[in-house]
Design an enzyme around this catalytic site. Structure first.
Site, PDB file in Angstrom:
ATOM      1  N   CYS A 262       0.954  -1.009   0.028  1.00 48.89           N
ATOM      2  CA  CYS A 262      -0.057   0.109   0.060  1.00 48.89           C
ATOM      3  C   CYS A 262       0.811   1.153   0.144  1.00 48.89           C
ATOM      4  CB  CYS A 262      -0.971   0.049   1.193  1.00 48.89           C
ATOM      5  SG  CYS A 262      -0.294  -0.159   2.878  1.00 48.89           S
ATOM      6  N   ARG A 267      -2.366  -1.103   5.506  1.00 50.38           N
ATOM      7  CA  ARG A 267      -3.360  -1.919   4.497  1.00 50.38           C
ATOM      8  C   ARG A 267      -2.904  -3.127   3.821  1.00 50.38           C
ATOM      9  NH1 ARG A 267      -5.171   3.242   1.206  1.00 50.38           N
ATOM     10  NH2 ARG A 267      -3.132   3.589   1.239  1.00 50.38           N
TER      11      ARG A 267
END
Length: 300
Positions: A262, A267
């Site tokens: 990410c 994430r």
């Protein structure tokens, strides 16, 4: 002592590693001293993971938890993980060995996922994540404690070679090789606007994304802390099929090596953990993500 019915804890039959995603009801029973299904085999540690959240932890936290800050596992300027030596020292100081059971949660569960990935990289065999994190614990009306966490005894050694799973972490050079080889897939766990290069999502990172990556989705545009493509409204994980199907549309599947990234790792760590829960065999996180890639000149 009472036993907790596994049906009441809502373990996930769609996950190969279903024991590693725990519910607030299961954790509440465990912390209360009740007998539970899929109980830890031996000693267990519970950590709230946050970023600059020690004061909030002391105001209220899950009983029995200690606090761990992501600033202790990441370092500037790129917010990649700390050195292996520093990570090992941190785990030993917190009483964590390879055979410990470590249960994690966060007010933002992406922080907990960041540590979960690094624990698996280190070689901790039994890593568990509270589904929905602290907000779901609170929504369930479960009890909270106040004050600092009690001191814990340090572990004398990790018990196995460290790190036990270096394959779970990918470098920039390895990502370039993955893209050049064509056998694996690089999955961008970012919003559509980030993936299209329309926005950065961060004040300190340029807009853009890695050429050749596939879009693995994340959350709402403009919110780098959102994983709404993966979560129900209460923050719990969507059914595995609801995650795998959109991935498959972009060529991301268990039959090929998959590296998730990410902006800086949070994430991507959540996507990695979910793929790990599903039993995917060849997965990793590109720790540097778009931030490191954007700062690294291409090879001559």
């Amino acid at each position: 002592m009472i036993a907790v019915d596994i049906a009441a804890t809502d373990f996930r039959p769609d996950l190969v590693r279903w024991r590693q995603l725990v519910t607030p009801a299961w954790l509440a029973a465990l912390t209360a001293g009740a007998r539970v299904e899929a109980a830890p085999a031996a000693a267990w540690r519970l950590f709230e993971v946050g970023c600059g959240g020690a004061a909030l932890f002391e105001q209220a936290h899950i009983p029995g938890a200690a606090y761990l800050d992501t600033c202790d596992i990441e370092q500037q300027p790129l917010w990649n993980k700390v050195s292996d030596q520093a990570l090992l020292a941190l785990l030993l100081a917190r009483g964590v060995r390879h055979d410990s059971t470590v249960i994690l949660y966060g007010r933002n569960n992406l922080a907990a996922a960041r540590l979960a990935h690094l624990l698996l990289y280190a070689g901790v065999a039994d890593v568990r994540l509270l589904d929905g994190g602290y907000p779901r614990w609170q929504a369930g009306g479960h009890p909270c404690a106040r004050g600092p966490a009690p001191a814990c005894a340090a572990a004398p050694d990790f018990g196995v070679a460290f790190p036990a799973h270096p394959e779970y972490l990918a470098s920039t050079a390895q990502v370039r090789a993955l893209l050049d080889g064509g056998d694996g897939v690089l999955a961008s766990i970012r919003t559509r606007a980030e993936f299209m290069g329309q926005v950065s999502g961060y004040s300190y990172i340029a807009a853009g994304d890695i050429p050749g990556a596939r879009w693995g989705r994340a959350g709402e545009d403009g919110d780098v802390n959102s994983m709404s493509a993966y979560h129900r409204a209460d923050g719990s994980l969507k059914p595995a099929a609801d995650i795998v199907a959109p991935w498959a549309e972009h060529g991301i599947g268990p039959g090929r090596p998959a590296t998730f990234y990410c902006g800086t790792g949070w994430r991507a760590s959540m996507a990695f953990f979910y793929a790990w829960l599903m039993g995917w065999p060849e997965i990793s996180v590109y720790d540097g993500g778009w931030f490191e890639w954007s700062q690294t000149p291409p090879p001559a």
